[in-house]
Write a protein that holds these residues in place. Structure first.
Motif, PDB file in Angstrom:
ATOM      1  N   ILE A 110      -2.231  10.494   3.392  1.00  0.00           N
ATOM      2  CA  ILE A 110      -1.462  11.119   4.473  1.00  0.00           C
ATOM      3  C   ILE A 110      -1.945  10.591   5.823  1.00  0.00           C
ATOM      4  N   PHE A 111      -3.256  10.577   6.018  1.00  0.00           N
ATOM      5  CA  PHE A 111      -3.848  10.159   7.292  1.00  0.00           C
ATOM      6  C   PHE A 111      -3.409   8.752   7.685  1.00  0.00           C
ATOM      7  N   TYR A 112      -3.364   7.845   6.718  1.00  0.00           N
ATOM      8  CA  TYR A 112      -2.961   6.459   6.987  1.00  0.00           C
ATOM      9  C   TYR A 112      -1.454   6.252   6.845  1.00  0.00           C
ATOM     10  N   GLN A 113      -0.718   7.343   6.724  1.00  0.00           N
ATOM     11  CA  GLN A 113       0.740   7.342   6.686  1.00  0.00           C
ATOM     12  C   GLN A 113       1.324   6.540   5.522  1.00  0.00           C
ATOM     13  N   LEU A 114       0.603   6.550   4.399  1.00  0.00           N
ATOM     14  CA  LEU A 114       1.148   5.950   3.180  1.00  0.00           C
ATOM     15  C   LEU A 114       2.183   6.887   2.567  1.00  0.00           C
ATOM     16  N   ASP A 167       0.845  -1.202   0.000  1.00  0.00           N
ATOM     17  CA  ASP A 167       0.000   0.000   0.000  1.00  0.00           C
ATOM     18  C   ASP A 167       0.880   1.252   0.000  1.00  0.00           C
ATOM     19  N   ILE A 168       1.884   1.231   0.851  1.00  0.00           N
ATOM     20  CA  ILE A 168       2.800   2.374   0.959  1.00  0.00           C
ATOM     21  C   ILE A 168       3.571   2.554  -0.348  1.00  0.00           C
ATOM     22  N   ALA A 169       4.050   1.466  -0.917  1.00  0.00           N
ATOM     23  CA  ALA A 169       4.806   1.531  -2.173  1.00  0.00           C
ATOM     24  C   ALA A 169       3.950   2.103  -3.302  1.00  0.00           C
TER      25      ALA A 169
END
Length: 172
Positions: free
Chosen positions: A109-113, A77-79
């Motif tokens: 941003i909220f989920y720190q992705l 998800d982050i990638a």
């Protein structure tokens, strides 16, 4: 060269993506080229089907891996979100688009992705003549402060609370 502005559509109400898509359709009707990057989302929502009718004016790419809202995001998800930010930088430098929409970027941003500083930096890199639209709940104050136009969608009443599920063509 006409100056572009930064829009933010945020809040807990329905309609943020819908408003951005409406702006995209309006811009396409005026002969502008539009790019929509959908962060977090990986499913094909109905608006994507509609955009095929405007494929000469509107390009869409998905920068999501799957639905993680009910669990913690995983490295994929982050990638996907970070790759999306990189792609937006490429889009900025292409000088091909007059309107660029970062759909659900504040959720990323909220989920720190992605980091807030990364998005603020991206906002600073926006070419002078590009209209930039950021959507999603939980828009940080720093983003609101840099925006030229902020619209908050506020939920007053929603049929979800009565058990009505997301309906194709209306809610998704």
């Amino acid at each position: 060269m006409e100056k572009g502005y930064i829009h933010v559509y945020t809040g807990d109400g329905k309609g943020k993506t819908t408003a951005a898509i409406g702006l995209a359709v309006r811009a396409a009707g005026a002969g502008k080229k539009v790019f929509i990057g959908q962060f977090v989302k990986s499913m094909e929502y109905s608006e994507l089907n509609s955009m095929t009718l405007l494929k000469d004016s509107i390009d869409i790419e998905l920068f999501g891996h799957g639905c993680f809202i009910t669990k913690d995001p995983d490295p994929q998800d982050i990638a996907a979100a970070k790759a999306g930010l990189g792609r937006i930088k490429e889009i900025f430098h292409s000088n091909r688009y007059q309107v660029i929409i970062l759909d659900e970027i504040t959720i990323a941003i909220f989920y720190q992705l992605v980091g807030l500083e990364e998005v603020l930096s991206l906002m600073d890199e926006r070419p002078y003549d590009v209209e930039l639209v950021l959507t999603g709940r939980y828009a940080p104050e720093e983003i609101l402060d840099r925006a030229d136009l902020v619209t908050e969608m506020k939920e007053i009443k929603h049929y979800y609370t009565q058990g009505v599920l997301s309906r194709e063509g209306i809610d998704r």
